[in-house]
Design a protein around this motif. Structure first.
Motif, PDB file in Angstrom:
ATOM      1  N   TRP A  53     -10.577  -0.523   3.133  1.00  0.00           N
ATOM      2  CA  TRP A  53     -10.335   0.515   4.128  1.00  0.00           C
ATOM      3  C   TRP A  53      -9.309   1.524   3.643  1.00  0.00           C
ATOM      4  N   PHE A  54      -8.311   1.039   2.858  1.00  0.00           N
ATOM      5  CA  PHE A  54      -7.271   1.944   2.382  1.00  0.00           C
ATOM      6  C   PHE A  54      -7.827   2.877   1.313  1.00  0.00           C
ATOM      7  N   ASP A  55      -8.516   2.321   0.354  1.00  0.00           N
ATOM      8  CA  ASP A  55      -9.064   3.166  -0.708  1.00  0.00           C
ATOM      9  C   ASP A  55     -10.123   4.129  -0.187  1.00  0.00           C
ATOM     10  N   ARG A  76       3.648  -1.607   3.762  1.00  0.00           N
ATOM     11  CA  ARG A  76       3.312  -0.256   3.334  1.00  0.00           C
ATOM     12  C   ARG A  76       4.593   0.504   3.003  1.00  0.00           C
ATOM     13  N   SER A 110       0.609   3.226  12.341  1.00  0.00           N
ATOM     14  CA  SER A 110       0.449   1.920  11.707  1.00  0.00           C
ATOM     15  C   SER A 110       1.683   1.061  11.907  1.00  0.00           C
ATOM     16  N   LEU A 157       0.853  -1.179   0.000  1.00  0.00           N
ATOM     17  CA  LEU A 157       0.000   0.000   0.000  1.00  0.00           C
ATOM     18  C   LEU A 157       0.892   1.233   0.000  1.00  0.00           C
ATOM     19  N   ASP A 180       1.474   5.381   0.238  1.00  0.00           N
ATOM     20  CA  ASP A 180       1.075   6.733   0.607  1.00  0.00           C
ATOM     21  C   ASP A 180       2.105   7.695   0.032  1.00  0.00           C
ATOM     22  N   GLY A 212      -4.974   1.464  -4.086  1.00  0.00           N
ATOM     23  CA  GLY A 212      -3.760   1.205  -3.320  1.00  0.00           C
ATOM     24  C   GLY A 212      -2.787   2.353  -3.282  1.00  0.00           C
ATOM     25  N   ALA A 270      -5.299   2.237   9.228  1.00  0.00           N
ATOM     26  CA  ALA A 270      -5.061   0.797   9.189  1.00  0.00           C
ATOM     27  C   ALA A 270      -5.917   0.095  10.236  1.00  0.00           C
ATOM     28  N   ARG A 294      -2.581   6.372  -2.268  1.00  0.00           N
ATOM     29  CA  ARG A 294      -3.185   7.592  -1.734  1.00  0.00           C
ATOM     30  C   ARG A 294      -2.183   8.729  -1.851  1.00  0.00           C
TER      31      ARG A 294
END
Length: 793
Positions: free
Chosen positions: A613-615, A468, A445, A406, A408, A425, A620, A427
């Motif tokens: 949850w991520f999208d 991540r 996280s 994932l 960020d 996936g 987390a 952000r």
């Protein structure tokens, strides 16, 4: 028989000769007798030729024996030596004559039996006049376009035979003058030629005369058509390198080795005929009596270096049976490989091995693969704006997503990594408030993942863990904006915890599969929290033009600057903390990163869907309320998390295209009262204490105040004096109770808002007006000159 006349031996032979025609003489006048046979003359002597020769030899031996017994024993010994020397010299002379060598004097060339020789250095007859050494050929005579007169043309036509004959004779003379350079076989043939000529003239006079005429005519024709005559042909002598360089080398080394002039060069020195051939060697035998001081050894090596073309590597052998030194050609440097301008990206198939591009290691081009499972798993790329730094950051984004990670992205420039926006996936956080919230959430996280992996933790939480990666574009800009937001937007006191968060992530992220990739202008300690934290950036890539300071910060002051073509987009250098094989500094290699930008969308669209949850922009799901409170107590993250006092309402969901506020602010659509939630099926509310009360609308809508360095403030007219003068006044003001503005710093330069600089300047001026009773101050320019060299604050 009775009455018969007795004849001497040979009479019948003479009668036979008279009976035959006697050559041309007998043809013209039959009464002229033929020439006597020399054998008859010898046979007619008393005792014959053998007896005469034996008698003469006996007489000579008697004389020599008598002389050998005269005088004292020393005289007799001397006489015997002189006799031996005489016969030895005679035999040597005969041998040298027959073999074509010089009878007297020293050798003047390098001629061999089958090959013509180059002149030796001491052959004065072949030397170039000293005034002509190094002189360029004279300018050719000007060409006259005037038509020659009839008299001149007639004179040239009349003298043409004479001129041609003179040129031919001059050519013959030049050939004879180079006698010392003839091959020994040719010289021997010339010396022995009279013998067959005399014999031929004796036995075959007519044929011999014709042969001599033919030889003379051929010689004349050759000389006539030679370069000295008509110039129809030219012989270009082929000189070997041994002939050209050998004599000069030998003359020089012979003096250093203290050897006699009579020593033959062939015994001591070998120079190949072609010094550029494969396997060529120069070998010099060393006398065992030669001491060979360092200066002498260096002198011998310098002779080869100066007198033989090419680069040679000496190798001395003085411990074996034979003493010698040999030179071999220095290995030719391998052609330096050239990196392509475009490198396609490829997947390694290993989540912890990221293919970045191609690099040059010594004489080969190799793949650059970042190992993220090492002790220093994080990596980064540095470069000026426009150098291709952001383009390289697409690589960890694509690689991570293709392996289920994932991503960020903190992008305060808002559009640096726009190709990755909108894909599951990934952000992208664009405002300062969102970036700091994502920063805090990533730290939380990471610590929650460590708690979920420890022994006895909830297996359900452990099953939800996903690797991540935090990609930070323009880290210095983010830090500066965050500090400005803290100092002027939130009116915070002291130092904010943002750099401490980055330090913790860099030091502990590997064990919980939370990794960082940084894009920065420079790998300065101030942007990472310290030297120890910066050392966690295991692979450093610098793209584009690098000044000496930035290079030293990235790779060390002792690391030589690597020259590469900065005109190629993305070209740079990288190191992975390996030490250079030949030195005590980092091993830095030239690199061409992959250009993946056009294919980012294609690769990301092929990846599996990220967790919901991520999208959706949630935190987390493994962040439990207990861990949330614990992290908040130790790292002060709660107020900056989504829904916190200083945090945004929520993290941006994937695919959201809503317009966002200006840097540092939040849009009105976020001015609701959300709850702080974590990802999961229920999305329950977490109780994180009073600091997590949602912020008021006016707090979230504050803009980031613009800050200036002293140089920028002076250029814009905010301050009336140069930076050096203002820093001096800061120090003087502290002593007078005028507190200098706090500002913010990026570790190298301090930045101040216009408001605080104006407030300080007003307070300083007020004090000056009250306490300055002296005459009016000089112009500011004079004050600037006075304090120009003052130390900075």
């Amino acid at each position: 028989m009775p009455g018969e006349t007795r004849r001497r031996p040979g009479t019948a032979v003479r009668e036979d000769h008279r009976a035959r025609p006697a050559g041309r003489a007998g043809q013209k006048g039959g009464d002229v007798e033929a020439l006597p046979n020399p054998r008859d003359l010898v046979d007619g002597l008393p005792g014959g030729a053998l007896g005469l020769g034996g008698g003469g030899l006996f007489a000579v031996l008697v004389v020599v024996a008598v002389l050998a017994n005269q005088g004292t024993p020393a005289d007799r010994e001397k006489f015997n030596r002189s006799v031996e020397q005489f016969f030895g010299n005679a035999a040597a002379g005969i041998g040298r004559y027959l073999t074509g060598r010089e009878l007297t004097g020293e050798t003047r060339s390098e001629a061999t039996w089958w090959k013509a020789g180059a002149p030796l250095p001491d052959d004065k007859a072949t030397e170039t006049p000293v005034e002509q050494l190094g002189a360029r050929p004279g300018a050719p005579a000007a060409v006259s376009f005037d038509k020659p007169s009839k008299a001149r043309r007639a004179a040239r036509a009349a003298t043409a035979p004479v001129r041609i004959l003179g040129g031919a004779l001059a050519g013959i003379w030049r050939v004879l003058r180079a006698w010392s350079r003839w091959p020994y076989a040719a010289r021997s043939a010339a010396r022995l030629a009279p013998i067959p000529l005399v014999w031929g003239w004796w036995r075959f006079p007519a044929e011999t005369e014709l042969a001599l005429y033919a030889i003379a005519l051929a010689a004349f024709v050759a000389a006539l058509t030679s370069p000295a005559g008509l110039g129809w042909w030219r012989i270009r002598p082929v000189w070997t390198d041994g002939q050209i360089y050998g004599p000069g080398v030998w003359v020089a080394v012979r003096q250093i080795l203290r050897m006699e002039d009579t020593e033959p060069r062939s015994r001591w020195l070998s120079v190949p005929d072609n010094v550029r051939a494969d396997g060529a060697r120069i070998v010099l035998r060393i006398p065992s009596s030669w001491i060979g001081a360092p200066e002498s050894v260096a002198a011998v090596e310098r002779i080869i270096e100066e007198r033989v073309p090419g680069e040679w590597v000496p190798q001395w052998e003085r411990t074996g049976k034979e003493h010698y030194v040999q030179w071999t050609p220095a290995p030719k440097p391998a052609a330096k490989p050239v990196l392509p301008e475009y490198v396609p990206w490829k997947s390694t198939g290993d989540p912890r091995r990221v293919f970045v591009g191609l690099a040059i290691e010594r004489d080969s081009i190799v793949d650059v693969v970042v190992q993220t499972q090492s002790a220093t798993p994080h990596w980064g790329v540095a470069g000026a704006t426009g150098s291709g730094k952001s383009t390289v950051l697409y690589i960890p984004v694509v690689h991570g997503r293709m392996n289920g990670e994932l991503i960020d992205i903190l992008d305060t420039k808002r559009n640096s990594l726009a190709e990755a926006e909108g894909y599951s996936g990934v952000r992208i956080h664009k405002t300062v408030r969102e970036c700091i919230a994502a920063f805090a959430e990533f730290l939380t996280s990471m610590m929650a993942a460590e708690a979920a992996m420890q022994k006895g933790a909830d297996p359900a939480l452990r099953a939800q863990l996903v690797p991540r990666t935090l990609v930070v574009d323009e880290l210095p800009t983010l830090i500066k904006l965050a500090y400005t937001w803290w100092r002027y937007g939130l009116k915070g006191k002291g130092t904010p915890p943002f750099l401490d968060w980055l330090s913790i992530i860099l030091l502990q992220g590997r064990s919980s599969n939370h990794r960082v990739v940084v894009g920065t202008q420079q790998f300065a300690n101030a942007f990472f929290g310290g030297t120890m934290e910066r050392a966690q950036i295991g692979t450093k890539i610098a793209v584009g033009q690098q000044d000496r300071v930035s290079w030293g910060v990235a790779f060390g002051q002792s690391t030589p600057v690597l020259g590469f073509d900065t005109d190629v987009k993305g070209r740079g250098a990288y190191s992975d903390q390996r030490k250079d094989p030949d030195a005590d500094y980092l091993y830095v290699r030239e690199i061409q990163p992959s250009y993946i930008t056009p294919e980012v969308g294609q690769f990301l669209s092929m990846c599996q869907q990220a967790p919901a949850w991520f999208d959706a922009g949630a935190m987390a799901p493994w962040i439990t309320p207990d861990v949330l409170d614990e992290v908040n107590e130790t790292a002060a993250t709660g107020a900056f998390l989504p829904g916190g006092k200083y945090g945004p309402a929520a993290l941006p969901p994937v695919g959201s295209t809503a317009a966002r506020g200006i840097t540092g602010g939040s849009p009105s659509s976020q001015q609701t009262t959300p709850v702080l939630t974590t990802g999961g099926t229920t999305g329950g509310t977490t109780g994180a204490g009073p600091e997590l009360v949602p912020a008021a609308a006016e707090d979230q809508a504050e803009d980031v105040v613009e800050t200036y360095s002293l140089a920028q403030a002076f250029e814009r007219g905010i301050i009336p004096h140069k930076p050096s003068t203002i820093r001096t006044y800061f120090k003087r003001g502290e002593k007078r109770g005028i507190k200098a503005p706090e500002g913010i710093t990026d570790g190298q330069t301090s930045f101040y808002s216009e408001e605080e600089l104006t407030a300080w300047l007003a307070e300083w001026q007020e004090w000056q007006d009250k306490n300055n009773t002296a005459p009016p101050p000089r112009k500011s320019t004079e004050a600037d000159k006075e304090t120009e060299e003052a130390p900075s604050a």
